[in-house]
Design an enzyme around this catalytic site. Structure first.
Site, PDB file in Angstrom:
ATOM      1  N   ASN A  20      39.384  42.516  29.634  1.00 29.30           N
ATOM      2  CA  ASN A  20      38.368  41.617  29.072  1.00 29.30           C
ATOM      3  C   ASN A  20      37.006  42.305  29.182  1.00 29.30           C
ATOM      4  O   ASN A  20      36.457  42.425  30.269  1.00 29.30           O
ATOM      5  CB  ASN A  20      38.394  40.302  29.868  1.00 29.30           C
ATOM      6  N   LYS A  22      34.230  41.270  28.123  1.00 36.39           N
ATOM      7  CA  LYS A  22      33.132  40.297  28.198  1.00 36.39           C
ATOM      8  C   LYS A  22      32.014  40.692  27.207  1.00 36.39           C
ATOM      9  O   LYS A  22      32.332  41.274  26.159  1.00 36.39           O
ATOM     10  CB  LYS A  22      32.634  40.166  29.642  1.00 36.39           C
ATOM     11  N   HIS A 105      38.347  30.669  29.971  1.00 35.34           N
ATOM     12  CA  HIS A 105      37.859  31.603  31.003  1.00 35.34           C
ATOM     13  C   HIS A 105      36.806  30.870  31.831  1.00 35.34           C
ATOM     14  O   HIS A 105      36.037  30.062  31.300  1.00 35.34           O
ATOM     15  CB  HIS A 105      37.269  32.853  30.344  1.00 35.34           C
ATOM     16  N   GLU A 107      34.025  31.659  32.859  1.00 38.92           N
ATOM     17  CA  GLU A 107      32.643  31.797  32.370  1.00 38.92           C
ATOM     18  C   GLU A 107      32.388  30.838  31.203  1.00 38.92           C
ATOM     19  O   GLU A 107      31.251  30.412  30.981  1.00 38.92           O
ATOM     20  CB  GLU A 107      32.362  33.267  32.007  1.00 38.92           C
ATOM     21  N   GLU A 175      42.652  33.128  37.695  1.00 32.88           N
ATOM     22  CA  GLU A 175      41.460  33.884  38.070  1.00 32.88           C
ATOM     23  C   GLU A 175      40.601  33.045  39.008  1.00 32.88           C
ATOM     24  O   GLU A 175      39.824  32.197  38.532  1.00 32.88           O
ATOM     25  CB  GLU A 175      40.637  34.223  36.820  1.00 32.88           C
ATOM     26  N   GLY A 181      34.272  39.576  39.583  1.00 34.38           N
ATOM     27  CA  GLY A 181      33.074  40.408  39.669  1.00 34.38           C
ATOM     28  C   GLY A 181      32.489  40.529  41.063  1.00 34.38           C
ATOM     29  O   GLY A 181      31.385  41.042  41.237  1.00 34.38           O
ATOM     30  N   SER A 220      38.456  41.021  40.238  1.00 29.41           N
ATOM     31  CA  SER A 220      38.254  42.260  41.002  1.00 29.41           C
ATOM     32  C   SER A 220      39.507  43.143  41.076  1.00 29.41           C
ATOM     33  O   SER A 220      39.774  43.757  42.118  1.00 29.41           O
ATOM     34  CB  SER A 220      37.719  41.948  42.401  1.00 29.41           C
TER      35      SER A 220
HETATM   36  P1  13P Z   1      36.401  41.410  37.147  1.00 24.22           P
HETATM   37  O1  13P Z   1      37.656  42.241  37.040  1.00 24.22           O
HETATM   38  O2  13P Z   1      35.171  42.113  36.759  1.00 24.22           O
HETATM   39  O3  13P Z   1      36.336  40.733  38.494  1.00 24.22           O
HETATM   40  O4  13P Z   1      36.546  40.209  36.064  1.00 24.22           O
HETATM   41  C1  13P Z   1      37.721  39.462  36.009  1.00 24.22           C
HETATM   42  C2  13P Z   1      37.717  38.618  34.794  1.00 24.22           C
HETATM   43  O5  13P Z   1      36.944  37.692  34.693  1.00 24.22           O
HETATM   44  C3  13P Z   1      38.634  38.978  33.721  1.00 24.22           C
HETATM   45  O6  13P Z   1      38.701  37.983  32.747  1.00 24.22           O
END
Ligand code: 13P
Length: 260
Positions: A20, A22, A105, A107, A175, A181, A220
Site C-alpha cells: 500500500n 498510500k 483502511h 486511515e 491492521e 507506521g 510495521s
Molecule cells: P506500515 O507498514 O507503514 O506500518 O503501514 C501499514 C499499512 O497501513 C498498510 O496498509
C-alpha cells in the site's frame, strides 16, 4: 498403478504480499518503483499486488505489464456512478485494470470518518464490479490496552463484511492501528489470536481448501520480520506500507513469502 487422489489440503497455500503506497509518489517515482518491483519473480504460490494512488494507476499498470504483479486501489466509492464529486467507483477501478481494492483502511476510518456500514457498502460495490475487496479491520491503542480489542475486531468484522458472500470473493487485512507506521508489531501470539478470532467469524467451506477467506496482517511489516509473521498460524500474507516504497526491501518480503 496406484493412483493418487487429489487432496486439496496437501496443496501449498497462497501467500499474499500487498504493498500500500498510500499518498506517495509522483508519476516518475511511481513508474520507477513499479518497474523495479516488477523485476522480482514471485514464487508460484505468492500473489503480489501494489496499491498506488488513483492518479498513478494507469502508469503503474503499464509499468507492470510484463510481470505477474497485480494492481489494486486504496479505496472506492460505495456508489456506482453519479453526482459524487471527487469519488472513484469500483467499476472505474476495474476498467483501469485493478484486481483488488482496499476498503476500510484505518486511515480512511479515522481521517474520513468511515463507519463499518460505509465499509460494507464499499465492499459490496467492489464485489459487484468484480474486484476483490481487502476489508481492513484493527483496534487502536486504547482499545488494545483496555483489553477490549477482540470485541472491537469482532464488531468490525461482523459489520464491515457483507453477509452471504463467497469466502474467496474478498480478503481481510488485520491492521492494529497502533502498529501502523510505528515500528511496533504485536507479538506473534497476538497476531495469531486476532487472526483466529477473525477466521472464526467468517463463513468457511471446510471441504475445499480454496474456499476460505485469506487474512493478511499489516502494521510495521519489514524485510526482517516478514518471514516470521507470514509463517504464523492463521496468517495468509502481509499488507505492507512504508517498506513497500523501497523496491529492495519489498523484494525481500516477496522472497520471504516464497520461502514459507
Ligand atoms: P506500515 O507498514 O507503514 O506500518 O503501514 C501499514 C499499512 O497501513 C498498510 O496498509
Amino acid at each position: 498403478m496406484m493412483r493418487h487422489r487429489f487432496n486439496p489440503y496437501s496443496q501449498k497455500s497462497m501467500k499474499y504480499v500487498f504493498g500500500n503506497w498510500k499518498m506517495n509518489g509522483i508519476h516518475e517515482e511511481a513508474v520507477a518503483l513499479a518497474k523495479a518491483v516488477g523485476t522480482t519473480k514471485p514464487q508460484k504460490y505468492t500473489q503480489v499486488a501494489i496499491f498506488p494512488p488513483f492518479i498513478n494507476l494507469h502508469l503503474v499498470k503499464k509499468a507492470l505489464s510484463r510481470s505477474s504483479i497485480a494492481l489494486g486501489a486504496q479505496d472506492c466509492s460505495p456508489e456506482e456512478n453519479g453526482a459524487f464529486t471527487g469519488d472513484i467507483s469500483a467499476g472505474m477501478l476495474k476498467d483501469a485494470g485493478c484486481k483488488y481494492v482496499l476498503v476500510g483502511h484505518s486511515e480512511r476510518r479515522t481521517l474520513h470518518g468511515e463507519s463499518d456500514e460505509t465499509v460494507r457498502n464499499k465492499a459490496i460495490a467492489a464485489i459487484k464490479a468484480r474486484l476483490v475487496p481487502v476489508i481492513c479491520v484493527g483496534e487502536n491503542l486504547a482499545e488494545r490496552e483496555s483489553g477490549k480489542y477482540l470485541q472491537v475486531i469482532t464488531r468490525q468484522v461482523e459489520q464491515s463484511v457483507p453477509s452471504l458472500t463467497n469466502p474467496s470473493s474478498y480478503l481481510i487485512a488485520y491492521e492494529p492501528v497502533w502498529a501502523i507506521g510505528s515500528g511496533k508489531t504485536p507479538i506473534l501470539a497476538e497476531i495469531s489470536e486476532a487472526h483466529k478470532t477473525i477466521a472464526s467469524l467468517l463463513y468457511h467451506d471446510t471441504s475445499k481448501a480454496d474456499k476460505k477467506t485469506a487474512i493478511l496482517y499489516g502494521g510495521s511489516v519489514k524485510a526482517n520480520n516478514a518471514c516470521e509473521i507470514m509463517a504464523t498460524e492463521g496468517v495468509d500474507g502481509v499488507l505492507v506500507g512504508g517498506a513497500s516504497l523501497k523496491a529492495d526491501e519489498f523484494g525481500k518480503i516477496i522472497e520471504a513469502a516464497g520461502s514459507i
